[in-house]
Scaffold this motif. Sequence first.
Motif, PDB file in Angstrom:
ATOM      1  N   ASN A 135      68.079   5.629 -34.540  1.00 34.75           N
ATOM      2  CA  ASN A 135      66.828   5.505 -33.783  1.00 34.75           C
ATOM      3  C   ASN A 135      65.904   6.697 -34.028  1.00 34.75           C
ATOM      4  O   ASN A 135      65.482   7.388 -33.091  1.00 34.75           O
ATOM      5  N   GLU A 136      65.587   6.922 -35.285  1.00 32.93           N
ATOM      6  CA  GLU A 136      64.726   8.041 -35.606  1.00 32.93           C
ATOM      7  C   GLU A 136      63.903   7.751 -36.859  1.00 32.93           C
ATOM      8  O   GLU A 136      64.270   6.914 -37.690  1.00 32.93           O
ATOM      9  N   THR A 163      45.515  10.134 -30.102  1.00 34.72           N
ATOM     10  CA  THR A 163      46.189  11.034 -29.171  1.00 34.72           C
ATOM     11  C   THR A 163      47.447  11.577 -29.826  1.00 34.72           C
ATOM     12  O   THR A 163      48.269  10.800 -30.327  1.00 34.72           O
ATOM     13  N   GLU A 164      47.605  12.887 -29.831  1.00 39.66           N
ATOM     14  CA  GLU A 164      48.817  13.481 -30.389  1.00 39.66           C
ATOM     15  C   GLU A 164      49.979  13.295 -29.412  1.00 39.66           C
ATOM     16  O   GLU A 164      49.885  13.650 -28.238  1.00 39.66           O
ATOM     17  N   VAL A 165      51.087  12.727 -29.908  1.00 38.08           N
ATOM     18  CA  VAL A 165      52.237  12.486 -29.037  1.00 38.08           C
ATOM     19  C   VAL A 165      53.476  13.268 -29.468  1.00 38.08           C
ATOM     20  O   VAL A 165      54.467  13.317 -28.741  1.00 38.08           O
ATOM     21  N   TRP A 166      53.424  13.850 -30.677  1.00 33.72           N
ATOM     22  CA  TRP A 166      54.556  14.670 -31.133  1.00 33.72           C
ATOM     23  C   TRP A 166      54.075  15.597 -32.240  1.00 33.72           C
ATOM     24  O   TRP A 166      53.219  15.225 -33.049  1.00 33.72           O
ATOM     25  N   SER A 167      54.648  16.816 -32.282  1.00 28.89           N
ATOM     26  CA  SER A 167      54.308  17.752 -33.351  1.00 28.89           C
ATOM     27  C   SER A 167      55.468  18.713 -33.573  1.00 28.89           C
ATOM     28  O   SER A 167      56.179  19.072 -32.621  1.00 28.89           O
ATOM     29  N   ILE A 181      62.810  12.672 -36.515  1.00 28.00           N
ATOM     30  CA  ILE A 181      62.128  12.600 -35.225  1.00 28.00           C
ATOM     31  C   ILE A 181      62.674  11.411 -34.430  1.00 28.00           C
ATOM     32  O   ILE A 181      62.480  10.254 -34.832  1.00 28.00           O
ATOM     33  N   PRO A 182      63.364  11.643 -33.303  1.00 29.12           N
ATOM     34  CA  PRO A 182      63.842  10.535 -32.469  1.00 29.12           C
ATOM     35  C   PRO A 182      62.673   9.673 -31.988  1.00 29.12           C
ATOM     36  O   PRO A 182      61.614  10.197 -31.602  1.00 29.12           O
TER      37      PRO A 182
END
Length: 417
Positions: A135-136, A163-167, A181-182
């Motif tokens: 799941n990644e 919209t930034e949701v992960w970095s 990245i999960p």
Amino acid sequence: MSGLLSKANATEEKAETEVKTSEPVSITPAVHEGGGPDIPTMLKTGGWIIIVIGGLLSLQGGSWGLIVVLVVLVLGIGALFGGQALSEEGVNPVKMGIAGVLAILLTTGPYAIGLFIGAPETFAISELEYDEEDNELSFKVLGGIDEATATINTISPSTGVETEVWSGSKSLGDNGVRFKIPVEDFFQGNSKTCIYCTDSSNVDYQLVVDDGEGTTSVIDLNTGFTTREVLHAGVQIQDHMTTENSGSGQQGTTTTVIDGLIIDVLAGIMPDDHEPLDGGLHSMSTGEEDAGTLGIVQGDYTLELSVLKGTTKKWSHPTVAVDGYAASYNSGGEFKNGEMTTWLRMGGTSTDDNGILFLHEDDFYDGDGCYTFEVKITNSYYTDAALVVESRMSWELNFDQYNENDGGQDARTYESC
């Protein structure tokens, strides 16, 4: 006596004269005549080979590469000089000068051109994988940069707002760097929510990699992987028939009766108005929806099927666990599995002589009437759609009417109710 002495002196003078007038002895080394290359030729050939290697190394650039190139340049020119010095003609200044210029151009030219042009540092995204088992999202960054910053943005199809949701940032080694990245770290909702519909809640996902110097690379993520939540479920049924014999000989009779149901379930995303149809069918099973529009979701969820009459639950199927597309459940102590890529055959309570598993009427049937086949979906994680309950699949079951009247097609129409 004086005569003997005069004779001896004359002999000694003659010997000295012979020694003084004799030719000098040559010390020139012997030349190899075996047909193979001699030492001068080997040195000159080896020198050029070393210089060519230096040229290849100069393509690598960098301060460490320059040091190596200079060392190789000295060794190559030294070998050329040694080869000429040991040859019969000796060192030829003109030839040595030409060889030296060529050696310098060959070994330092690519490096010098690289410095003059100032070749930009570049990078690439490779090996992008959608790993359903873990799941990644997984990908690799390769190139001549020191650090890569990866960002996942959501984009609203209706407004275009990003919209930034992960970095996250990582330093690159000689073999690049891999990001893992999960999904649960960036998932904000399905990229698709229904078939043949327009939904402002749809979410598109974009992967952006930045080198910190203003160069970026952008990839739109696969909507099949970013549609993770099951939002709809459908059921279709068909009767299970058995033949019963009574009496014997000419007095014996054979009748065919309904003794249960075979049940299939489909889960995923569907038209908002999906519905049960007469005859035990479903609007997603009529052939109007081809395999490409079945709306199967690759995610993680559980599925619970229950049969109700009115508001009373008459039977519940063992919980089905779905991981990606793989579905599994335990039916009567027997492990069953399949794939939720089309209609999934459910378990039951009896098995006929042909190995068909079905829900026997003794385990759920409570007289003729309207029965509801309810499906409850629990999405493992993510957003507000964790629980989905579909209760619209209902049919009139008239087993008693059919069996007691020796058949009758009208009793098997399974009208939706």
